[in-house]
Design an enzyme around this catalytic site. Structure first.
Site, short mmCIF file in Angstrom:
data_model
loop_
_atom_site.label_atom_id
_atom_site.label_comp_id
_atom_site.label_asym_id
_atom_site.label_seq_id
_atom_site.Cartn_x
_atom_site.Cartn_y
_atom_site.Cartn_z
N LYS A 101 0.85 -1.24 0.37
CA LYS A 101 0.50 0.35 -0.02
C LYS A 101 0.84 1.13 -0.15
O LYS A 101 0.55 2.29 -0.74
CB LYS A 101 -1.43 -0.21 1.16
N GLU A 102 2.09 1.31 0.62
CA GLU A 102 3.27 2.32 0.97
C GLU A 102 3.67 2.59 -0.38
O GLU A 102 3.59 3.67 -1.03
CB GLU A 102 3.78 1.99 1.71
N THR B 274 1.13 5.00 6.86
CA THR B 274 -0.53 5.10 6.04
C THR B 274 -0.60 4.04 5.20
O THR B 274 -1.68 3.44 4.96
CB THR B 274 -0.30 6.55 4.91
N CYS B 275 0.44 3.65 5.03
CA CYS B 275 0.78 1.83 4.10
C CYS B 275 -0.57 0.77 4.76
O CYS B 275 -1.15 0.10 4.15
CB CYS B 275 1.86 1.71 4.21
N PHE B 276 -0.81 1.16 6.53
CA PHE B 276 -1.29 0.04 7.58
C PHE B 276 -2.57 0.73 8.34
O PHE B 276 -2.97 0.76 8.15
CB PHE B 276 -0.57 -0.62 8.35
#
Length: 1067
Positions: A732-733, A1034-1036
């Site tokens: 996601k990151e 933010t990726c998690f």
């Protein structure tokens, strides 16, 4: 002994045989010699005879004549009779022309012995003279076919032959009959003329005239002079008059003369007196009556080749235009309407029967197998001009004159006017219209028109005529639609008439009729189809000023009621199986209704004019509908495919997510256990080269692999592998960082509009492999949507429409989307459209100049655009072409590459569930206010935090009561990288939002330990965190929140963190 005797006998027989053969040969030779001698003598005799006849004829006719010496008619007759015995078409052309001149001149003589007609009065010669003159006139016809009117010498010959034919088929120029002694012979001579012209007609006289007319009128330039054209038309009309317009002669006239391309147009400009003959003799009325019989019409059409049948139709329409103030008013219904409709239908069937692999383009009928000769092709612009009279104001006003009368007589109140009278403001008007739609009201005092009634049938037949014209004259479709949309408010009258059919435009009546006519071909459905086609065209041309501000003649309420009727009709017709699912895409009624419905829906999505919830149908039970859909019910599948807007957006998003989950399951990538399996893809990305490394490793990855698990291993600035919290699964990151960088306008792959919306840069070719990069970016965005990861990427509306494939749909309009790219250009083009003066004074042409790296480049909107000025006639076309160039043509390659990459991940059928704004929300999240209660319900806690923890309570209280809406969105962006919530709420945030209690800085954070969890749970602090800021991953979707001692500290630090855009790096 015997052998010697046999030898002598054989020799004797051979000698006898040889002698016999020699005698036979001699006999044959003598016979052949006699035949040759006979033939030679015959040829010599004929030559001498011809020489004597020609010599005699030339001495009589060709030698210079004394002006006072007149050739007696009987002498000229005898000489001419002998000439005709040996007449040779090529050798005697000059003699026949001279003879014709003498014969015509002789008719000016009053004395019978000097007039050629006088020979007919001689009992001895009368019968032979009649046959003689018939033969002579037919010879003139044969010469007529060979003339080339464009040549001056042939033009003189043509005129001479026509003068001869005119003179001998009418007694009007016979001076002999004007004397008192001969007047009593006139009736008999008129019969003689009728007999002569009847003989010519049986030999093909009218067909000869047709060939001469086509040769003289259908070239690049008409070569027939006024006097020749008048003579030809007079000769063509003469048989009809003499036969008192019998059906047979009238049919022949229509087949041979009225089928000449653009004949009436040439007559009106060159010989208007000929048109007066047509009017005087009521040719139009007689033709309509003749063709109103199906058998006569078939005979005429089947005799003609399709192209000439079209020319016949064009001349009849032109004649109707000329008779608009007289006989047309008597004949327009049903005679004219039925005849023109049937001719159009015959042309349509003709084209259908001529379909083949080898086709030719026809400038009126489109593509079919029959080619056009050069003469016909050059005449087609004139034929198009004649056909255009059918949808010009005069004829439209007459043919649809019953509309206004019917609307007035019914007394059905206009629902929009009634709603406006009892409301104030648009919102109140929408509320009133909503009531009208939900409760149409009592109808006991209103006299509605019934489908099938004489009034309705009359209007339906008129509309059916124009609908047939639209489906037949395919290359004139835009001209027809424009003519009907802007002629005396006809379109608005048709809309008002639909309201006279009952509550909600006679919805129940139309559905009942569809039950017995599923193909929608009856006149009533033709009327509805015509309205939808015209309205679709009208809205395409309509700009925002006309639609939302001027509101003439259609008001906002009209569009609301219209869309409701179309929505209900399409839904109920499909759901109840009134349309055949197998032929749905070819059903003209459904296509017309569906196209207009989506046109209105797209317009409403761009700028709302309907009440909230207008497009959702109350009749539909969502749970039942979804259940039937999952069972594979065909009607539900069609509804979802064709009109998904009737289903709430949340339900459609769930269908989309189910489609993704189903595909993942079929590909074997749905189970979380495959996260670390061999089927996942691992890539290594350096933080300073995220885009480059990602492109290098993922661009060539098959779409199926990209749809699976992609694990990312980051390499930091020092070249060391980073330890990921989820064991290298920080995709996601990587996705967020990649999208953030590639959509940065400084990279020049994308540009921003004035309102900060993204679209492909026309100058992206400065980047190496820019098209491959666009495809890669499309795949990455598709992957984000596929995984349910929302990214803050706002696209321009026109670009999203192309992503959906809307530009290929019939309801798409470039000019509607232009404001989303360049509002200034839209206003400029709108100014051109509404300019009341001469647009050519603005000195515009069909080209556009653009600055490319300091170099001015010119692009033509059409071939030869630089030399094509913009005028009042073509300005609408210019506006649409300009909009299409800016939004499509100049970025076609970039858009195509992006869409290719995106659709390799996301199925286009899945996207078709959504409108353009909905796709944007699917990408970037919902525009609704942040629902903190929903976020709290779907939050996971780590490091000892729990929902009842004091610090957690402070956090939610600060967010709810102390933060503004903008700060709340900043907080969401801080923890998830996107300021908008997922479409279906935070239940569908992937991965789920979580908060972890942290005791140390990020550089010392090694994750949760038993000690840290216990301390966090019991609020035992290792050290005071008052100087630490909250951070996020933010990726998690993870918030790392220190265990603050005071609420004020939490509020201050959190506000500072989200406004400073801190993340991993600041603590």
């Amino acid at each position: 002994m015997f052998s010697s005797a046999d030898s002598k006998k054989g020799s004797f027989l051979e000698q006898t045989k040889a002698a016999r053969e020699e005698r036979a040969f001699e006999k044959k030779r003598d016979t052949a010699a006699l035949k040759i001698q006979s033939f030679i003598k015959g040829v010599c005799a004929r030559k001498r005879f011809r020489s004597n006849v020609v010599k005699e004829f030339d001495s009589l006719v060709l030698k210079p004549q004394n002006e006072n010496a007149k050739i007696p008619g009987i002498q000229l007759y005898h000489s001419t009779t002998r000439l005709l015995l040996i007449w040779d078409k090529k050798q005697d052309k000059e003699r026949i022309e001279k003879l014709c001149s003498l014969l015509v001149d002789s008719l000016q003589e009053e004395k019978a012995h000097l007039s050629y007609i006088g020979v007919a009065l001689n009992r001895e010669h009368s019968i032979y003279w009649i046959a003689h003159i018939k033969k002579l006139l037919w010879i003139c016809c044969q010469y007529l076919e060979d003339v080339s009117p464009e040549l001056s010498a042939d033009a003189r010959s043509l005129l001479m032959y026509l003068r001869t034919l005119i003179a001998f088929t009418s007694t009007s120029t016979w001076a002999m009959l004007k004397t008192p002694a001969m007047e009593k012979l006139k009736p008999g001579m008129n019969k003689l003329c009728a007999n002569i012209i009847g003989d010519l007609v049986t030999k093909g006289f009218l067909a000869t005239l047709k060939r001469v007319l086509i040769k003289g009128l259908c070239g690049a330039k008409a070569s027939l002079k006024q006097i020749s054209l008048s003579a030809l038309f007079t000769l063509a009309l003469r048989p009809l008059v003499l036969a008192e317009f019998s059906d047979k002669l009238l049919s022949m006239f229509l087949i041979n003369i009225f089928s000449v391309p653009a004949l009436l147009l040439h007559l009106s400009s060159t010989s208007p007196e000929c048109l007066n003959q047509l009017v005087t003799n009521e040719v139009f009325k007689r033709s309509m009556v003749l063709l109103s019989t199906e058998q006569n019409l078939r005979i005429v059409f089947n005799t003609l080749e399709g192209n000439y049948a079209l020319c016949l139709l064009a001349n009849l329409i032109h004649m109707a235009h000329l008779e608009k103030d007289s006989s047309l008013k008597e004949l327009y219904f049903p005679t004219f309407v039925c005849v023109v409709s049937r001719l159009l239908e015959c042309c349509q069937k003709y084209v259908g029967n001529k379909k083949s692999e080898v086709t030719h383009w026809h400038p009126v009928l489109g593509w079919f197998a029959q080619g056009l000769d050069s003469q016909l092709h050059s005449s087609m612009p004139l034929v198009r001009r004649q056909l255009s009279y059918l949808w010009a104001a005069p004829l439209v006003s007459i043919l649809l004159s019953d509309l206004n009368q019917t609307v007035e007589e019914t007394g059905v109140p206009d629902p929009v006017v009634a709603a406006a009278a009892s409301s104030s403001g648009q919102n109140n008007l929408n509320a009133m219209l909503k009531k009208v739609l939900e409760r149409p009201g009592k109808t006991s005092n209103i006299k509605y028109v019934k489908l099938g009634s004489p009034e309705c049938t009359r209007v339906a037949m008129m509309a059916s005529l124009y609908q047939t014209a639209l489906s037949t004259l395919t290359q004139l479709k835009l001209d027809i639609l424009t003519g009907l949309c802007y002629q005396n408010g006809i379109l608005h009258l048709l809309w008002q008439f639909l309201w006279t059919l009952g509550p909600t435009c006679g919805l129940k009546s139309f559905l009942s009729l569809l039950d017995v006519d599923s193909r929608g071909t009856c006149p009533e459905f033709q009327m509805l189809t015509l309205f939808c086609d015209c309205m679709n065209h009208y809205i395409t041309i309509l700009d925002d000023i006309e639609m939302y501000e001027q509101q003439k003649p259609f008001r906002m309420g009209d569009y609301v009621l219209m869309s409701n009727f179309l929505n209900q009709f399409a839904y109920k017709a499909v759901l109840t199986g009134l349309f055949d699912p197998k032929s749905l895409n070819s059903n003209s009624l459904f296509n017309a209704v569906h196209t207009l419905l989506l046109r209105l829906y797209q317009r409403d999505c761009r700028r709302q004019f309907t009440p909230d919830g207008h497009w959702l149908l109350k009749d539909i039970r969502i749970s039942t509908f979804i259940s039937d859909l999952e069972k594979g019910k065909k009607a539900n599948q069609i509804i979802l495919q064709k009109m998904p807007h009737i289903i709430p957006q949340d339900e459609r998003v769930q269908i989309f997510r189910r489609n993704v989950a189903s595909e993942k399951s079929s590909l074997g990538i749905a189970d979380s256990s495959c996260h670390h399996s061999s089927s996942s893809t691992l890539i290594t990305v350096h933080r300073s080269r995220i885009v480059e490394d990602g492109y290098r490793q993922l661009a060539a990855l098959p779409a199926q692999s990209l749809k699976g698990v992609v694990r990312v291993r980051f390499v930091n600035e020092q070249g060391l592998l980073e330890a990921g919290i989820d064991q290298d699964g920080v995709f996601k990151e990587f996705l967020e960082e990649t999208i953030k960088r590639v959509f940065d306008p400084s990279l020049n792959l994308f540009r921003t509009t004035a309102d900060e919306r993204l679209y492909p840069s026309p100058t992206s070719s400065l980047q190496d492999n820019h098209l491959q990069l666009f495809e890669f970016v499309g795949r990455m965005l598709g992957k984000a949507m596929y995984e349910g990861i929302i990214v803050d990427v706002p696209f321009a509306s026109f670009f999203l429409s192309q992503l959906l494939g809307s530009q290929h749909q019939a309801y798409y309009s470039s000019i509607d989307e232009l404001p989303s790219l360049d509002d200034d250009l839209y206003r400029s083009l709108t100014y051109i459209k509404h300019h009341l003066g001469d647009v050519s004074e603005l000195d515009l042409n069909f080209s556009i100049d653009q600055d490319f790296l300091g170099k001015l480049e010119t692009f033509e909107l059409v071939p030869g655009g630089k030399a094509t000025p913009v005028t009042n006639e073509n300005k609408i076309n210019y506006i649409h072409l300009m909009a299409h160039f800016r939004m499509h043509t100049q970025i076609r390659e970039q858009t195509t590459a992006f869409i290719k990459g995106f659709r390799s991940i996301i199925n286009l059928e899945w996207l078709s569930l959504f409108s353009t704004p909905e796709v944007q929300r699917l990408i970037s999240g919902d525009n609704a206010p942040l629902d903190l209660k929903d976020l709290r319900r779907n939050t996971q806690y780590y490091g000892g935090f729990h929902d009842s923890h004091k610090v957690i309570g402070w956090l939610w209280d600060v967010l709810e009561n102390d933060f503004s809406e903008l700060e709340k969105r900043s907080f969401l962006k801080f923890v998830t990288s996107c300021s908008k919530p997922p479409l279906l709420g935070f239940t569908h945030l992937e991965p789920p939002f979580s908060i972890r209690c942290v005791e140390v800085g990020d550089d010392e954070d090694t994750g949760d330990t038993i000690g840290s969890v216990i301390r966090g749970f019991f609020t035992i602090r290792k050290k005071d965190p008052q100087h630490r800021l909250p951070t996020s991953s933010t990726c998690f979707n993870l918030l790392k929140l220190p265990n603050y001692q005071r609420k004020s500290t939490l509020r201050e630090k959190l506000r500072y963190a989200i406004t400073s855009n801190t993340g991993f790096e600041l603590s």
